[in-house]
Design a protein around this motif. Structure first.
Motif, PDB file in Angstrom:
ATOM      1  N   ARG A 119       0.617  -1.288  -0.055  1.00  0.00           N
ATOM      2  CA  ARG A 119       0.067  -0.005  -0.110  1.00  0.00           C
ATOM      3  C   ARG A 119       0.744   1.331  -0.018  1.00  0.00           C
ATOM      4  O   ARG A 119       0.363   2.302  -0.724  1.00  0.00           O
ATOM      5  N   THR A 120       1.805   1.336   0.929  1.00  0.00           N
ATOM      6  CA  THR A 120       2.273   2.668   0.885  1.00  0.00           C
ATOM      7  C   THR A 120       3.205   2.771  -0.119  1.00  0.00           C
ATOM      8  O   THR A 120       3.403   4.313  -0.802  1.00  0.00           O
ATOM      9  N   ARG A 121       4.004   1.966  -0.771  1.00  0.00           N
ATOM     10  CA  ARG A 121       4.970   2.228  -2.009  1.00  0.00           C
ATOM     11  C   ARG A 121       3.834   2.312  -3.151  1.00  0.00           C
ATOM     12  O   ARG A 121       4.032   3.708  -3.656  1.00  0.00           O
TER      13      ARG A 121
ATOM     14  N   HIS B 121       7.505   4.708  13.799  1.00  0.00           N
ATOM     15  CA  HIS B 121       6.213   5.671  13.550  1.00  0.00           C
ATOM     16  C   HIS B 121       5.861   5.481  11.883  1.00  0.00           C
ATOM     17  O   HIS B 121       6.746   4.751  11.003  1.00  0.00           O
ATOM     18  N   HIS B 122       4.742   5.836  11.664  1.00  0.00           N
ATOM     19  CA  HIS B 122       4.318   5.635  10.287  1.00  0.00           C
ATOM     20  C   HIS B 122       3.473   6.718  10.070  1.00  0.00           C
ATOM     21  O   HIS B 122       2.061   6.706   9.898  1.00  0.00           O
ATOM     22  N   PRO B 123       3.889   8.152   9.682  1.00  0.00           N
ATOM     23  CA  PRO B 123       3.001   9.220  10.035  1.00  0.00           C
ATOM     24  C   PRO B 123       1.999   9.200   8.663  1.00  0.00           C
ATOM     25  O   PRO B 123       0.782   9.577   8.806  1.00  0.00           O
TER      26      PRO B 123
ATOM     27  N   HIS C 259      -7.838  -0.881   9.792  1.00  0.00           N
ATOM     28  CA  HIS C 259      -6.743  -1.950   9.658  1.00  0.00           C
ATOM     29  C   HIS C 259      -5.795  -1.332   8.798  1.00  0.00           C
ATOM     30  O   HIS C 259      -6.233  -1.049   7.617  1.00  0.00           O
ATOM     31  N   PRO C 260      -4.586  -1.114   9.280  1.00  0.00           N
ATOM     32  CA  PRO C 260      -3.627  -0.543   8.304  1.00  0.00           C
ATOM     33  C   PRO C 260      -3.349  -1.494   6.960  1.00  0.00           C
ATOM     34  O   PRO C 260      -2.936  -1.036   6.145  1.00  0.00           O
ATOM     35  N   LEU C 261      -3.491  -2.757   7.442  1.00  0.00           N
ATOM     36  CA  LEU C 261      -3.142  -3.926   6.321  1.00  0.00           C
ATOM     37  C   LEU C 261      -1.664  -3.959   6.339  1.00  0.00           C
ATOM     38  O   LEU C 261      -1.191  -2.956   6.468  1.00  0.00           O
ATOM     39  N   PRO C 262      -1.331  -4.976   5.896  1.00  0.00           N
ATOM     40  CA  PRO C 262      -1.810  -6.420   5.498  1.00  0.00           C
ATOM     41  C   PRO C 262      -2.362  -6.841   6.562  1.00  0.00           C
ATOM     42  O   PRO C 262      -1.872  -6.835   7.547  1.00  0.00           O
TER      43      PRO C 262
END
Ligand code: CP
Length: 306
Positions: free
Chosen positions: A54-56, A131-133, A264-267
């Motif tokens: 997701r993030t990338r 962290h994961h801002p 849920h941030p997933l996965p």
């Protein structure tokens, strides 16, 4: 003004700046043409020293939708890090090629270090269990979109609260909003770190800790489920023992409010049964999509194209 700024942890941006990003993300969502091509000629470096879907991909989608381009790596094994190049040197190089850097790294503090060596803004896409801002921006935007505001709510965090960087970032960020109550639901071995509870106490945020999801769920307006993070365990036996402690299923959903928001941030692995996906309260896939809009707003802001 966010132009030229790095984002290492959620508090790097004021509440007003964060609200401005949400308003911009909502505008982008409602008008697909808005800011299209605004980043033409700009380059985003994505340096992923840990796996990501997701993030990338949402950062790359965000940059491409803004008309910009991306370069980088999804696997450090294909970079000169495997030859022993330091993080500082890798970041210096990326900063000389790109206009902004998004980086995920397994070491806590890596993003802050990177920002000290970078001539361009650095966005922390996750530094170890710290962290994961941009996930926090995603989570807060989802609550705002689904409830209209971010206040007067009881939020339950469930699962791996020790290693879950998305939990740490969101819990700290919620301390800036009004009338927030938090319930931490975890096994004893995976309780929320003390530096987070100290932060909540300092900001007079009411919180409790429990081992029972069944007991907590009827009280919640937002339930933030998390995966037990296999990659952060030293001992596989402990992971296997703890991984299925909490499974959200239809039975537990029957105990919850009709307007509960499940995030849920997933996965996910097993912690949310697939049977829950069709419940209107399941917001985690919507949440992942909001992540792209808020990252578009973030990139347009820090690249100064507004
Ligand atoms: N939420 C999140 O960080 O997902 P990825 O690990 O797939 O990027």
């Amino acid at each position: 003004m966010l132009k030229g700024r790095s984002l290492i942890e959620p508090a790097d941006f004021s509440l007003e700046e964060t609200d401005g990003l949400f308003a911009l993300a909502e505008k982008i969502e409602s008008d697909e043409q808005y800011l299209r091509e605004s980043c033409r000629g700009k380059l985003l470096a994505t340096l992923f020293f840990e796996p990501s879907t997701r993030t990338r991909l949402s950062f790359e989608a965000a940059m491409l939708r803004l008309g910009g381009s991306c370069l980088g790596f999804a696997d450090p094994g294909s970079s000169s890090a495997v030859k022993g190049e330091s993080l500082a040197d890798t970041v210096r190089m990326a900063a000389s090629y790109a206009d902004a850097i998004v980086m995920r790294n397994p070491k806590e503090g890596a993003a802050l270090l990177a920002s000290n060596y970078s001539a361009v803004p650095v966005i922390n896409a996750g530094d170890g269990g710290h962290h994961h801002p941009t996930q926090t921006l995603t989570d807060l935007l989802t609550i705002r979109r689904l409830r209209g505001d971010i206040k007067n709510i009881t939020v339950g965090f469930c699962g791996d609260l020790k290693f879950g960087r998305t939990v740490h970032s969101l819990a700290k960020a919620l301390a800036r909003y009004e009338k927030i109550t938090i319930i931490f639901i975890s096994p004893e071995e995976l309780i929320i770190p003390e530096y987070i509870t100290r932060h909540l106490q300092k900001h007079n945020i009411e919180f409790t800790e429990t081992r029972s999801l069944e007991e907590a769920i009827p009280q919640l307006d937002v339930l933030y489920m998390t995966r037990v993070q296999k990659e952060r365990f030293f001992n596989e036996e402990d992971y296997i023992r703890l991984k299925d402690t909490y499974v959200l299923n239809k039975e537990k959903m029957a105990l919850s409010k009709n307007d509960l928001i499940i995030l849920h941030p997933l996965p996910r692995v097993n912690e949310i049964a697939v049977e829950v996906d069709g419940d209107p309260r399941a917001a985690y896939f919507k949440q992942a999509k909001y992540g792209m809009y808020v990252r578009m707003a973030l990139l347009a802001s820090i690249l100064g194209v507004l």
